[in-house]
Design an enzyme around this catalytic site. Structure first.
Site, PDB file in Angstrom:
ATOM      1  N   ARG A   1      46.240  33.919  51.833  1.00 21.51           N
ATOM      2  CA  ARG A   1      47.386  34.827  51.956  1.00 21.51           C
ATOM      3  C   ARG A   1      48.395  34.273  52.963  1.00 21.51           C
ATOM      4  O   ARG A   1      49.612  34.340  52.739  1.00 21.51           O
ATOM      5  CB  ARG A   1      46.905  36.216  52.383  1.00 21.51           C
ATOM      6  CG  ARG A   1      46.124  36.958  51.307  1.00 21.51           C
ATOM      7  CD  ARG A   1      45.851  38.389  51.678  1.00 21.51           C
ATOM      8  NE  ARG A   1      44.739  38.551  52.596  1.00 21.51           N
ATOM      9  CZ  ARG A   1      43.501  38.866  52.237  1.00 21.51           C
ATOM     10  NH1 ARG A   1      43.202  39.022  50.957  1.00 21.51           N
ATOM     11  NH2 ARG A   1      42.545  39.030  53.137  1.00 21.51           N
TER      12      ARG A   1
ATOM     13  N   ASN B   1      45.792  48.256  33.592  1.00 22.59           N
ATOM     14  CA  ASN B   1      45.003  47.106  33.175  1.00 22.59           C
ATOM     15  C   ASN B   1      45.893  45.879  33.201  1.00 22.59           C
ATOM     16  O   ASN B   1      46.900  45.815  32.498  1.00 22.59           O
ATOM     17  CB  ASN B   1      44.450  47.347  31.765  1.00 22.59           C
ATOM     18  CG  ASN B   1      43.606  46.200  31.254  1.00 22.59           C
ATOM     19  OD1 ASN B   1      44.098  45.088  31.062  1.00 22.59           O
ATOM     20  ND2 ASN B   1      42.333  46.469  31.019  1.00 22.59           N
TER      21      ASN B   1
ATOM     22  N   ASP C   1      44.665  37.282  41.455  1.00 20.19           N
ATOM     23  CA  ASP C   1      43.419  37.240  42.243  1.00 20.19           C
ATOM     24  C   ASP C   1      42.407  38.178  41.589  1.00 20.19           C
ATOM     25  O   ASP C   1      42.054  39.219  42.144  1.00 20.19           O
ATOM     26  CB  ASP C   1      43.698  37.654  43.691  1.00 20.19           C
ATOM     27  CG  ASP C   1      42.456  37.537  44.567  1.00 20.19           C
ATOM     28  OD1 ASP C   1      41.535  36.778  44.199  1.00 20.19           O
ATOM     29  OD2 ASP C   1      42.412  38.209  45.615  1.00 20.19           O
TER      30      ASP C   1
ATOM     31  N   CYS D   1      37.114  33.414  41.796  1.00 22.09           N
ATOM     32  CA  CYS D   1      35.996  33.536  42.735  1.00 22.09           C
ATOM     33  C   CYS D   1      34.658  33.424  42.016  1.00 22.09           C
ATOM     34  O   CYS D   1      33.624  33.844  42.545  1.00 22.09           O
ATOM     35  CB  CYS D   1      36.089  34.845  43.516  1.00 22.09           C
ATOM     36  SG  CYS D   1      36.031  36.327  42.497  1.00 22.09           S
TER      37      CYS D   1
END
Length: 364
Positions: free
Chosen positions: A183, A246, A267, A307
């Site tokens: 960030r 969504n 993200d 991730c």
């Protein structure tokens, strides 16, 4: 390769592991139900007693102090990254949130909590043992105070931004601490109109708002959106609008509407939580990056993340490249990043390298 484990070991025991010729390999935490039976503590037959655990906890605390982190919420212990397998500890101001992920740590947790309080002066310790991986180890799920006092909500600071965080029920242990430095890096490039997709509590949106004219944050959770709005008011951020939706549907609708953004952040949660989900995850990552690149203005910046440790860096880069080809655009890599420094990666242990972050510039 370990061939011999001490006979009659019970799940949670610390065992001496022997290799060929009965040569001692090291001491390990043993789990009788997990697919990972052994988690190595030492590479010799030296004792793996409470003294070793305390010394490694102290080393982990010293390392975080040396990083001079500009935040009061960060990871204090990162499992194998601190030679403390199965233990995660996050610090939120003066509260520690711990996760014991294997039976050996579960057995030692009371002692470890005492050590952590001594080392950090924490006023409270919360066990967030509600993660799915515990079931694979034969452990129950629970959330409970293990020491002192832990309020339902805390105010933490990351750089110039403050967040209200619920360490009892929030994602991970309350916040996505592993994105903190990404960030900060994104602030150098963010400009114009910003879209923060899969925003959760607005980490990227709030950090980048000062660099942008307008900010839109989208998350599927109404509760997360409400938290973004609370955090925006706390930080006097007035150019941010958050809404529930969504992201896949929202990106398609915005493309059809001819919307354009100068900065986009993707993200998402882990699309590939296991190997069987990788094929579907590849499709999901390609879809959101394709749509984002079509929405991005020429010269704009895309911050795109994964991730999922089951998706390696090369594969993730290939997927984003294929998305750019299908979008008919060219992009350049401004930065390749990973998780924050308080989440160490261990060479030879790919599972510890889970977060991939690309900062890209759309050339045309």
């Amino acid at each position: 390769r370990a061939d011999v484990v001490e006979a009659k070991a019970a799940s949670g025991d610390t065992v001496l592991v022997r290799g060929p010729g009965a040569r001692p390999v090291g001491r390990a935490l043993y789990s009788g139900k997990s697919q990972i039976a052994l988690r190595m503590l030492t590479r010799s037959d030296e004792p793996a007693d409470l003294g070793l655990w305390k010394a490694r906890l102290a080393a982990a605390v010293r390392f975080r102090d040396s990083l001079a982190i500009d935040a009061d919420a960060y990871r204090l212990v990162h499992g194998e990254g601190d030679l403390l397998p199965g233990l995660v500890v996050d610090r939120y101001t003066d509260v520690l949130v711990v996760q014991s992920l294997v039976p050996g740590v579960e057995r030692l947790l009371s002692d470890l909590v005492v050590m952590l309080v001594e080392l950090t002066g924490a006023r409270g310790v919360l066990a967030r043992d509600d993660v799915r991986v515990r079931a694979l180890e034969g452990l129950d799920a629970r959330v409970e105070v293990r020491a002192g006092d832990v309020p339902r909500e805390l105010i933490v600071r990351e750089g110039r931004i403050e967040y209200e965080v619920d360490v009892w029920t929030g994602q991970k242990t309350g916040l996505f601490l592993d994105q903190r430095e990404n960030r900060q890096a994104a602030r150098q490039y963010a400009h114009g109109r910003l879209l923060d997709a899969f925003s959760y509590h607005g980490g990227f949106a709030l950090q980048l708002a000062a660099c942008c004219e307008r900010v839109e944050a989208i998350d599927v959770s109404e509760e997360a959106v409400a938290r973004i709005e609370v955090n925006a008011r706390r930080n006097r951020v007035t150019n941010l609008v958050a809404r529930a939706g969504n992201v896949f549907d929202e990106l398609r609708m915005m493309e059809r509407a001819g919307e354009r953004f100068d900065t986009i952040v993707l993200d998402p949660p882990a699309f590939a939580k296991n190997k069987s989900a990788v094929a579907r995850a590849l499709s999901g990552y390609k879809e959101i990056n394709l749509r984002a690149l079509k929405l991005l203005s020429a010269g704009g910046v895309l911050v795109t993340c994964s991730c999922s440790y089951n998706l390696d860096e090369a594969t993730f880069g290939q997927i984003v490249y294929e998305a750019s080809v299908d979008a008919g655009v060219q992009v350049s890599v401004v930065e390749k990043r990973t998780q924050s420094r308080d989440h160490p990666i261990v060479l030879g242990m790919p599972e510890t390298y889970y977060l991939k972050c690309l900062i890209l510039r759309k050339l045309h």
